[in-house]
Design a protein around this motif. Structure first.
Motif, mmCIF file in Angstrom:
data_model
loop_
_atom_site.group_PDB
_atom_site.id
_atom_site.type_symbol
_atom_site.label_atom_id
_atom_site.label_comp_id
_atom_site.label_asym_id
_atom_site.label_seq_id
_atom_site.Cartn_x
_atom_site.Cartn_y
_atom_site.Cartn_z
ATOM 1 N N SER A 25 17.244 21.279 73.691
ATOM 2 C CA SER A 25 16.071 20.710 73.038
ATOM 3 C C SER A 25 15.524 21.700 72.031
ATOM 4 C CB SER A 25 14.997 20.371 74.077
ATOM 5 O OG SER A 25 13.874 19.830 73.442
ATOM 6 N N TYR A 27 12.611 22.177 68.983
ATOM 7 C CA TYR A 27 11.434 21.569 68.391
ATOM 8 C C TYR A 27 10.545 22.622 67.776
ATOM 9 C CZ TYR A 27 9.261 23.088 72.752
ATOM 10 O OH TYR A 27 8.826 23.835 73.813
ATOM 11 N N SER A 295 9.514 10.500 70.500
ATOM 12 C CA SER A 295 10.342 11.056 71.584
ATOM 13 C C SER A 295 9.811 12.372 72.139
ATOM 14 C CB SER A 295 11.805 11.254 71.131
ATOM 15 O OG SER A 295 12.370 10.039 70.712
ATOM 16 N N LYS A 296 8.543 12.669 71.901
ATOM 17 C CA LYS A 296 7.973 13.930 72.361
ATOM 18 C C LYS A 296 6.837 13.706 73.354
ATOM 19 C CE LYS A 296 9.158 16.730 68.329
ATOM 20 N NZ LYS A 296 10.164 15.778 67.811
ATOM 21 N N THR A 310 5.163 21.398 73.904
ATOM 22 C CA THR A 310 5.824 20.189 73.405
ATOM 23 C C THR A 310 7.226 20.126 73.982
ATOM 24 O OG1 THR A 310 4.607 20.272 71.308
ATOM 25 C CG2 THR A 310 6.608 18.934 71.360
ATOM 26 N N SER A 312 10.752 17.708 73.687
ATOM 27 C CA SER A 312 11.413 16.638 72.963
ATOM 28 C C SER A 312 12.530 16.047 73.804
ATOM 29 C CB SER A 312 11.979 17.169 71.639
ATOM 30 O OG SER A 312 12.589 16.126 70.919
ATOM 31 N N ASP A 314 15.258 14.228 73.219
ATOM 32 C CA ASP A 314 16.136 13.791 72.139
ATOM 33 C C ASP A 314 17.019 12.628 72.576
ATOM 34 O OD1 ASP A 314 15.141 15.892 70.587
ATOM 35 O OD2 ASP A 314 16.623 17.299 71.387
#
Length: 358
Positions: A25, A27, A295-296, A310, A312, A314
């Protein structure tokens, strides 16, 4: 999307582990001091057989171990998220599930659907619904159970709210407000009030004793998609639709005398579909979590609006619903990849990790 495995299995006790997957992941996020950080996470998480065979639209916590979820496959699933076991499946709706509401301190819960029906279920009872409530002319988009479990409030895109006596299954009050396309309902703890968000960009506080609007918060610039009230009943949060970072925020409101806006949480880039107050974990500050169509999942400092973490997911598509599992766990429903179990890790500051998917 999860694919059907050849057997619908109306009721099954165990769904086994599939495999452990490596999660990559990446971000970027903005810290409260203005610095943009990028993190790359590589974590292993347990993937179980999917609870649903299609998109999951809503998830709710039944107790500290069990959740209930529903979606496009028209099935409500009771799931033990700590063991990875399906406890029971409930089928009765003719169209996809839109909302769920659990009866406090009970094995019972309600489901709503695009078929305009509301059904009451008991985890320990029959596979058939205990009650079927018909009264709306369009899809039911709001469910709220009173703290004493005696009343149910339902809302719809037909601009109406209905108040039901849970014991008799009878509708006892009806209210209609023009252009009030309900998106969510929640009951204020220990009070005869229900909070409601709407596609007309407003947030209404309803007095259930007369089923009348007691207060309207200042209108927002975007559709309000969801709301939740704090455990003490003093504050509430709502979230907005949007695109490209325009809108896409959550807002904290005072439910007491002033009823003012307290704080906004900006950082998502698409519609924020769900927002929850996180349980207080001393000595940390009060926090909220949001999930979005980008998607977060984000965790925020409730008081300052700073984004603390945060994560994500994915490839999961729009994140549709969020629920608190326990003090350290979040359950997140997604459009493409079922349900995700996230753990809040405090060992190195504050970090979200995915520990399971089902």
């Amino acid at each position: 999307m999860p694919t059907e495995r050849g057997s619908s299995e109306d009721f099954c006790a165990v769904m086994g582990k599939l495999q452990s997957k490596l999660k990559h992941s990446t971000y970027k996020y903005s810290r409260h001091d203005g610095i943009i950080e990028e993190r790359i996470q590589t974590k292993t998480f347990q993937e179980y057989s999917p609870a649903h065979v299609d998109s999951v639209f809503v998830i709710a916590s039944l107790n500290s171990e069990l959740c209930v979820s529903g979606g496009k496959d028209k099935t409500v699933v009771a799931y033990n998220w700590k063991t990875g076991n399906v406890v029971k499946k409930f089928k009765g709706h003719e169209r996809e599930i839109t909302k769920l509401a659990c009866v406090p301190k009970s094995s019972q819960f309600f489901s709503a659907s695009r078929d305009r029906m509301v059904m009451m279920w008991d985890l320990h009872g029959s596979s058939q619904p205990k009650q079927q409530l018909a009264g709306h002319d369009m899809v039911v988009t709001g469910l709220a159970v009173s703290p004493d479990s005696s009343q149910l409030c339902t809302g719809s895109r037909d601009n109406t709210l209905l108040l039901w006596d849970v014991g008799t299954g009878q509708c006892v009050e009806k209210a209609c407000v023009s252009r009030n396309l309900v998106t969510h309902l929640c009951w204020v703890p220990r009070e005869p009030y229900v909070l409601q968000t709407s596609e007309d960009k407003t947030i209404r506080l309803w007095d259930i004793r007369r089923l009348q609007v007691a207060h309207m918060f200042p209108p927002k610039q975007h559709i309000q998609t969801y709301c939740e009230v704090s455990v003490d009943g003093h504050k509430c949060i709502s979230c907005s639709n949007g695109f490209g970072g325009e809108g896409c925020e959550a807002t904290l409101w005072d439910l007491r005398q002033t009823r003012n806006r307290i704080c906004e949480y900006k950082g998502h880039f698409q519609t924020v579909a769900s927002c929850v107050f996180l349980p207080k974990t001393l000595p940390l500050m009060p926090m909220i979590a949001t999930s979005s169509h980008d998607s977060k999942v984000k965790i925020w400092n409730q008081d300052t609006g700073a984004c603390l973490s945060t994560f994500s997911l994915d490839g999961s598509g729009p994140l549709t619903s969020l629920a608190v599992g326990d003090a350290d766990s979040l359950l997140c429903a997604s459009f493409n990849r079922g349900i995700h179990l996230l753990r809040v890790d405090y060992s190195q500051g504050l970090e979200l990790q995915q520990v399971a998917a089902f």
